[in-house]
Design a protein around this motif. Structure first.
Motif, mmCIF file in Angstrom:
data_model
loop_
_atom_site.group_PDB
_atom_site.id
_atom_site.type_symbol
_atom_site.label_atom_id
_atom_site.label_comp_id
_atom_site.label_asym_id
_atom_site.label_seq_id
_atom_site.Cartn_x
_atom_site.Cartn_y
_atom_site.Cartn_z
ATOM 1 N N SER A 132 0.792 -1.227 0.000
ATOM 2 C CA SER A 132 0.000 0.000 0.000
ATOM 3 C C SER A 132 0.826 1.280 0.000
ATOM 4 O O SER A 132 0.304 2.349 -0.330
ATOM 5 C CB SER A 132 -0.956 0.009 1.203
ATOM 6 N N GLU A 133 2.107 1.196 0.351
ATOM 7 C CA GLU A 133 2.901 2.427 0.302
ATOM 8 C C GLU A 133 3.195 2.866 -1.137
ATOM 9 O O GLU A 133 3.739 3.958 -1.359
ATOM 10 C CB GLU A 133 4.199 2.270 1.097
ATOM 11 N N LEU A 134 2.826 2.035 -2.110
ATOM 12 C CA LEU A 134 2.837 2.528 -3.491
ATOM 13 C C LEU A 134 1.995 3.786 -3.606
ATOM 14 O O LEU A 134 2.362 4.751 -4.295
ATOM 15 C CB LEU A 134 2.281 1.469 -4.447
ATOM 16 N N ALA A 135 0.838 3.784 -2.947
ATOM 17 C CA ALA A 135 -0.041 4.955 -2.998
ATOM 18 C C ALA A 135 0.634 6.173 -2.380
ATOM 19 O O ALA A 135 0.515 7.293 -2.882
ATOM 20 C CB ALA A 135 -1.357 4.647 -2.291
ATOM 21 N N THR A 136 1.365 5.963 -1.292
ATOM 22 C CA THR A 136 2.091 7.059 -0.650
ATOM 23 C C THR A 136 3.151 7.620 -1.587
ATOM 24 O O THR A 136 3.303 8.835 -1.727
ATOM 25 C CB THR A 136 2.745 6.580 0.652
ATOM 26 N N ALA A 137 3.899 6.722 -2.230
ATOM 27 C CA ALA A 137 4.951 7.160 -3.149
ATOM 28 C C ALA A 137 4.371 7.930 -4.329
ATOM 29 O O ALA A 137 4.972 8.899 -4.813
ATOM 30 C CB ALA A 137 5.750 5.954 -3.635
ATOM 31 N N VAL A 138 3.202 7.516 -4.804
ATOM 32 C CA VAL A 138 2.545 8.238 -5.893
ATOM 33 C C VAL A 138 2.154 9.633 -5.421
ATOM 34 O O VAL A 138 2.403 10.642 -6.106
ATOM 35 C CB VAL A 138 1.304 7.469 -6.395
ATOM 36 N N MET A 139 1.557 9.711 -4.244
ATOM 37 C CA MET A 139 1.107 11.002 -3.716
ATOM 38 C C MET A 139 2.267 11.962 -3.485
ATOM 39 O O MET A 139 2.139 13.168 -3.678
ATOM 40 C CB MET A 139 0.333 10.795 -2.418
ATOM 41 N N ARG A 140 3.413 11.405 -3.076
ATOM 42 C CA ARG A 140 4.567 12.252 -2.779
ATOM 43 C C ARG A 140 5.520 12.377 -3.954
ATOM 44 O O ARG A 140 6.561 13.034 -3.844
ATOM 45 C CB ARG A 140 5.313 11.708 -1.554
ATOM 46 N N ARG A 141 5.178 11.764 -5.078
ATOM 47 C CA ARG A 141 6.013 11.808 -6.284
ATOM 48 C C ARG A 141 7.439 11.327 -5.976
ATOM 49 O O ARG A 141 8.430 12.020 -6.204
ATOM 50 C CB ARG A 141 6.031 13.224 -6.887
ATOM 51 N N ILE A 142 7.505 10.100 -5.473
ATOM 52 C CA ILE A 142 8.788 9.457 -5.181
ATOM 53 C C ILE A 142 8.960 8.331 -6.193
ATOM 54 O O ILE A 142 8.304 7.290 -6.086
ATOM 55 C CB ILE A 142 8.818 8.905 -3.742
ATOM 56 N N PRO A 143 9.826 8.495 -7.179
ATOM 57 C CA PRO A 143 9.940 7.481 -8.240
ATOM 58 C C PRO A 143 10.916 6.366 -7.898
ATOM 59 O O PRO A 143 12.000 6.594 -7.361
ATOM 60 C CB PRO A 143 10.456 8.297 -9.426
ATOM 61 N N PHE A 144 10.508 5.149 -8.172
ATOM 62 C CA PHE A 144 11.386 3.984 -8.131
ATOM 63 C C PHE A 144 10.764 2.938 -9.037
ATOM 64 O O PHE A 144 9.608 3.077 -9.470
ATOM 65 C CB PHE A 144 11.594 3.454 -6.706
ATOM 66 N N THR A 145 11.532 1.901 -9.353
ATOM 67 C CA THR A 145 11.068 0.876 -10.291
ATOM 68 C C THR A 145 10.943 -0.457 -9.577
ATOM 69 O O THR A 145 11.894 -0.940 -8.952
ATOM 70 C CB THR A 145 12.044 0.735 -11.473
#
Length: 618
Positions: free
Chosen positions: A476-489
């Motif tokens: 679920s922290e994918l959603a957090t990373a999207v909201m904060r614009r934190i890119p990783f692959t």
């Protein structure tokens, strides 16, 4: 004489945290992850709002919202690991389930010697509303709360039942988190009524303070003894652990190994302290080790552990080294330095290596370099093996494809399942190009960890390897990373179950059972659309039909400001070391002595044979 300022206990805590600095001039705790609830929203939540948007701190002290208490703590730990413990993050939770969700992350931090500040809401100190919502009641001890679960898995625990207790509790917490030997998680169990209580605090408390991490020098007698052991050794081999990275001793290790021509083998935590390009890097040690490393360790007359806790994967369950092999351990923590009867040199790794090199002078070993060349050729062949159109790629082939497009800026991240062993064995990183949580082998660390690592190292490309089983545990922290614009692959390898533990089950004489979906008691086989799932949280998600498509998608992901999830189906048939002569070592996993069919008897006989090789401590 300094004056006082009247603040609530929560306001004082936050203001104090905002004034604690590193030697480089950054905040030691740059911010806090929070999920508010009963027990931390009214007191601490108000203070954090004022710290971010008001005048409580000299500059804004940020609060970040996670999706799950455990995973936001994992993000904090990946950040601390990425910063080599020079900075750490805080996490706050409500009482009850919010707090106990963090216990797993606290254990992960404890095992990995990582700093984490846990500010867990607690019941009322005044006991007026007793029992309060979510309160655990101990029938025999009125002082116990759910937060006592933290005691075995933190380095320092304190329950704040009066505001003025913070005057001693806060500096004690930071002393633990900045201590090179006792570093680990701290839990401040903060009674919710006390958070809101006011107190007249001395203004001097909030003056900026710089925290320096010590570099203890070795005892003179120990230094002489260890230098003599190395000087007399004909076939010394180094095991590099995570303490080398925490010490910032990468260059010192490189210089020491090069000057004295001592081969270096790696633990999961120590991998990438020395670039794989260094001709003295013989690769992974132990259960998931390379033929070059394990052959050298088995033949060594002296094994030199540096910053390693010598866990069973590293030592092949203590069966890798010969009975007469001498073992010495250079470690900041005396507990780790003395393991397995090792001769101890208790000191900072960087200081110890520099002093030892001076003592050794022109001493040089004569390692067998041909074994490293042979090993790397075998790795290349395995990772570059062709996948036929009718077959799925294995993990090694996926790693080979990702390695082909990796750069000096790439960092491979993982935590549990098959992929950690495969990456330790096969990934060839540049310096600092590897981040593995394997001390606690915690499934569900990967997505949150990737986010935390990217926050710690924004200049690096974070390549997060995760299996479908671990992804399902915590994504679920994918959603957090999207909201904060934190890119990783994210490279999500789908083998339709827990492939790693399935192989272990079969390898110890068991039948495939309850690991792969096909072997589970279900009414229908699942059809999980991981692409649609990741896309629903806002990530860019795509399925790679083959290895060429995987490479192309990794290249394309570099242009995005949000996470990219690339799903690729893989086979669960073979492990990372299969087909690689000499790879791997025995791992002590208990096999039932009686009760099974012939395959179980064979597995038990094999177990007894290997157990007889275990090295006894002195």
């Amino acid at each position: 004489m300094s004056g006082t300022v009247r603040l609530t206990a929560a306001q004082a805590m936050v203001r104090w945290l905002g004034a604690q600095m590193t030697a480089e001039g950054d905040r030691f705790v740059p911010g806090i992850w929070a999920i508010f609830g009963h027990g931390n929203v009214a007191g601490l939540g108000e203070a954090l709002h004022r710290a971010q948007y008001g005048d409580l701190c000299e500059t804004p002290f940020p609060t970040w919202r996670g999706q799950n208490e455990q995973t936001m703590a994992h993000a904090a730990l990946a950040f601390a690991k990425g910063r080599a413990r020079r900075q750490a993050m805080a996490v706050t939770t409500s009482i009850g389930p919010g707090a106990t969700n963090v216990v797993t992350a606290a254990a992960l931090a404890h095992v990995n010697r990582l700093p984490l500040l846990i500010i867990a809401g607690d019941v009322f100190a005044n006991r007026r509303p007793d029992p309060v919502l979510q309160q655990i009641e101990d029938f025999d001890d009125g002082t116990v709360s759910a937060n006592d679960c933290f005691r075995p898995v933190v380095r320092y625990f304190d329950r704040i039942t009066r505001p003025e207790q913070l005057l001693s509790a806060l500096p004690r917490a930071l002393r633990v988190m900045t201590d090179p030997a006792n570093c680990g998680p701290v839990c401040l169990s903060f009674c919710q009524d006390v958070q809101a209580d006011a107190f007249d605090w001395p203004e001097a408390l909030f003056s900026p303070r710089t925290w320096h991490i010590r570099r203890p020098a070795p005892d003179a007698r120990e230094l002489e003894e260890v230098a003599g052991m190395i000087a007399r050794a004909a076939r010394p081999v180094i095991i590099c652990g995570g303490g080398v990275i925490y010490s910032g001793a990468e260059a010192a290790l490189d210089g020491f190994a090069t000057r004295h021509q001592i081969p270096v083998t790696e633990t999961q935590a120590g991998k990438s302290a020395l670039s794989q390009a260094n001709e003295l890097n013989f690769g992974a040690a132990g259960v998931d080790g390379s033929a070059a490393a394990n052959t050298a360790l088995a033949a060594a007359d002296l094994v030199i552990g540096i910053g390693t806790r010598l866990q069973d994967f590293t030592t092949g369950s203590r069966a890798l080294f010969a009975q007469d092999t001498k073992l010495l351990s250079i470690n900041i923590q005396g507990y780790d330095a003395a393991k397995h009867g090792a001769v101890s040199l208790v000191a900072d790794a960087k200081v110890a290596l520099e002093l030892l090199s001076g003592k050794l002078g022109d001493y040089r070993a004569s390692p067998d370099m041909a074994s490293r060349t042979t090993w790397l050729a075998a790795v290349e062949a395995k990772c570059q093996a062709t996948v036929t159109p009718d077959d799925l790629p294995n993990d090694a082939q996926v790693i080979g494809a990702v390695q082909a497009v990796a750069t000096e800026a790439s960092v491979a991240l993982c935590a549990a399942g098959t992929m950690p062993g495969a990456l330790k064995l096969l990934w060839q990183p540049s310096a600092g190009g590897y981040h593995m949580e394997y001390g606690y082998s915690c499934m569900g660390y990967e997505i949150a960890g990737a986010m935390g690592l990217k926050l710690a190292k924004p200049e690096r490309e974070v390549l997060c390897f995760v299996g479908d089983g671990s992804y399902m545990m915590a994504n679920s922290e994918l959603a957090t990373a999207v909201m904060r614009r934190i890119p990783f692959t994210v490279i999500l390898t789908d083998n339709r179950g827990y492939g790693c533990i399935n192989r272990l089950q079969k390898g110890t004489g068991g039948m495939p059972f309850n690991n792969m979906y096909v072997d589970c008691s279900v009414e229908d086989q699942p059809q999980i659309d991981y692409v649609a799932h990741a896309a629903s949280m806002g990530a860019h998600a795509v399925k790679a039909r083959d290895l060429d498509a995987l490479k192309a998608e990794i290249l394309a992901a570099r242009e995005r400001t949000i996470p990219t999830v690339i799903v690729i189906e893989t086979t669960a048939a073979d492990g990372p070391g299969e087909g690689l002569a000499g790879a791997g070592q025995w791992w002590d996993v208990a096999v039932p002595e009686v009760g099974g069919p012939e395959r179980l008897r064979v597995a038990y006989d094999n177990y007894i044979t290997n157990a007889a090789r275990v090295r006894l401590s002195n």
